[in-house]
Design a protein around this motif. Sequence first.
Motif, mmCIF file in Angstrom:
data_model
loop_
_atom_site.group_PDB
_atom_site.id
_atom_site.type_symbol
_atom_site.label_atom_id
_atom_site.label_comp_id
_atom_site.label_asym_id
_atom_site.label_seq_id
_atom_site.Cartn_x
_atom_site.Cartn_y
_atom_site.Cartn_z
ATOM 1 N N GLN A 204 -0.603 2.393 7.153
ATOM 2 C CA GLN A 204 -1.450 1.234 7.509
ATOM 3 C C GLN A 204 -2.410 0.877 6.375
ATOM 4 O O GLN A 204 -2.618 -0.292 6.066
ATOM 5 C CB GLN A 204 -2.268 1.556 8.768
ATOM 6 N N ARG A 205 -2.992 1.910 5.763
ATOM 7 C CA ARG A 205 -4.019 1.653 4.733
ATOM 8 C C ARG A 205 -3.434 1.363 3.350
ATOM 9 O O ARG A 205 -4.014 0.625 2.574
ATOM 10 C CB ARG A 205 -4.951 2.870 4.600
ATOM 11 N N TYR A 206 -2.297 2.007 3.035
ATOM 12 C CA TYR A 206 -1.839 1.969 1.635
ATOM 13 C C TYR A 206 -0.424 1.416 1.452
ATOM 14 O O TYR A 206 0.196 1.653 0.431
ATOM 15 C CB TYR A 206 -1.937 3.380 1.022
ATOM 16 N N LYS A 207 0.064 0.656 2.460
ATOM 17 C CA LYS A 207 1.450 0.165 2.328
ATOM 18 C C LYS A 207 1.628 -0.752 1.114
ATOM 19 O O LYS A 207 2.705 -0.847 0.546
ATOM 20 C CB LYS A 207 1.912 -0.519 3.607
ATOM 21 N N ALA A 208 0.542 -1.398 0.688
ATOM 22 C CA ALA A 208 0.657 -2.302 -0.473
ATOM 23 C C ALA A 208 0.618 -1.537 -1.799
ATOM 24 O O ALA A 208 0.878 -2.091 -2.853
ATOM 25 C CB ALA A 208 -0.472 -3.328 -0.439
ATOM 26 N N ASP A 209 0.276 -0.238 -1.725
ATOM 27 C CA ASP A 209 0.143 0.550 -2.961
ATOM 28 C C ASP A 209 1.353 1.437 -3.231
ATOM 29 O O ASP A 209 1.382 2.179 -4.209
ATOM 30 C CB ASP A 209 -1.112 1.444 -2.886
ATOM 31 N N ILE A 210 2.361 1.392 -2.325
ATOM 32 C CA ILE A 210 3.549 2.211 -2.591
ATOM 33 C C ILE A 210 4.632 1.342 -3.224
ATOM 34 O O ILE A 210 4.610 0.122 -3.087
ATOM 35 C CB ILE A 210 4.084 2.884 -1.290
ATOM 36 N N SER A 211 5.577 1.970 -3.899
ATOM 37 C CA SER A 211 6.662 1.202 -4.536
ATOM 38 C C SER A 211 7.782 0.993 -3.506
ATOM 39 O O SER A 211 7.828 1.676 -2.484
ATOM 40 C CB SER A 211 7.195 1.960 -5.742
ATOM 41 N N THR A 212 8.690 0.069 -3.816
ATOM 42 C CA THR A 212 9.817 -0.201 -2.911
ATOM 43 C C THR A 212 10.628 1.073 -2.697
ATOM 44 O O THR A 212 11.075 1.373 -1.589
ATOM 45 C CB THR A 212 10.741 -1.274 -3.528
ATOM 46 N N GLU A 213 10.811 1.798 -3.778
ATOM 47 C CA GLU A 213 11.584 3.043 -3.736
ATOM 48 C C GLU A 213 10.942 4.035 -2.744
ATOM 49 O O GLU A 213 11.624 4.665 -1.935
ATOM 50 C CB GLU A 213 11.568 3.652 -5.143
ATOM 51 N N GLU A 237 5.096 -1.253 10.185
ATOM 52 C CA GLU A 237 4.155 -1.398 9.053
ATOM 53 C C GLU A 237 4.916 -1.461 7.727
ATOM 54 O O GLU A 237 4.607 -2.268 6.855
ATOM 55 C CB GLU A 237 3.186 -0.202 9.023
ATOM 56 N N LEU A 238 5.911 -0.567 7.579
ATOM 57 C CA LEU A 238 6.650 -0.500 6.306
ATOM 58 C C LEU A 238 7.464 -1.767 6.061
ATOM 59 O O LEU A 238 7.542 -2.258 4.937
ATOM 60 C CB LEU A 238 7.574 0.727 6.291
ATOM 61 N N HIS A 239 8.069 -2.316 7.129
ATOM 62 C CA HIS A 239 8.882 -3.530 6.953
ATOM 63 C C HIS A 239 7.997 -4.723 6.594
ATOM 64 O O HIS A 239 8.444 -5.667 5.949
ATOM 65 C CB HIS A 239 9.716 -3.803 8.203
ATOM 66 N N CYS A 243 5.160 -4.365 -1.291
ATOM 67 C CA CYS A 243 4.996 -3.204 -2.167
ATOM 68 C C CYS A 243 4.427 -3.561 -3.535
ATOM 69 O O CYS A 243 4.501 -4.707 -3.965
ATOM 70 C CB CYS A 243 6.326 -2.480 -2.342
ATOM 71 N N ARG A 244 3.909 -2.540 -4.221
ATOM 72 C CA ARG A 244 3.181 -2.817 -5.474
ATOM 73 C C ARG A 244 4.086 -3.361 -6.566
ATOM 74 O O ARG A 244 3.673 -4.199 -7.355
ATOM 75 C CB ARG A 244 2.431 -1.571 -5.943
#
Length: 259
Positions: A204-213, A237-239, A243-244
Amino acid sequence: MYEGVRNVLQKYRSGKLPKAFKMIPHLQNWEQILYITEPATWSAAAMYQATRIFASNLKEKMAQRFYNLVLLPRVRDDLAEYKRLNFHLYQALRKALFKPGAFMKGILLPLLEAGDCTLREAIIIGSVLARNSVPVLHSSAAMLKIAEMDYTGANSIFLRILFDKKYALPYRVVDAVVFHFLRFQSDSRVLPVLWHQALLTFVQRYKADISTEQRDAILELLKKQYHPTITAEIRRELHAAQCRDIEANELTSNHMVVE
């Protein structure tokens, strides 16, 4: 003289402390003198006053030793005996956060590294972290360390509390936490709800900071580690995640269009 101070500290409730006690942080052999006063026998109110004095007057390394050798064992004993923490000892933990680096290295990490931290201890000591502000640098370092440790439910509680502080984390920390969760891909254990809750809070907090991989790897992980109510929420959330690396690619292509 310090044996006299010891007798005062055993019965201390409120009011002034002996001057000789306030001098301890300034002495070269402060640890030896401190042990003459027998910290294990101090009243809880004396422990709070002592933590106040030491947090303000000792250097970080020394404060860390005081927290680790005096305050932490006392807090754990109190919780083991009474199943709840004395108000003065709780306030002492809050005071200890005055030196966040010493708190992390002297209380939080040794507690988790011992491997026998109970959920009650984690919730109560965690609430001190949750209620007070901690600089991102110290929290990031703690997250890195916790992510590398062997798994216990207490680790999940502390990770979740630190995620909820909504720091802008360095990618290095985000990657370490992702790797921490991915280690359970081949784990045959049924993981506790705490683990799933920690993963949900992280996503929830960091989904925008992870890579697609990393996102795809976490989605794979969810096929193995499943919880009837929480897993669906994590997937959603992941879908929805931007991603960064997608953001970086969009910025580059927008930049080219502008040129």
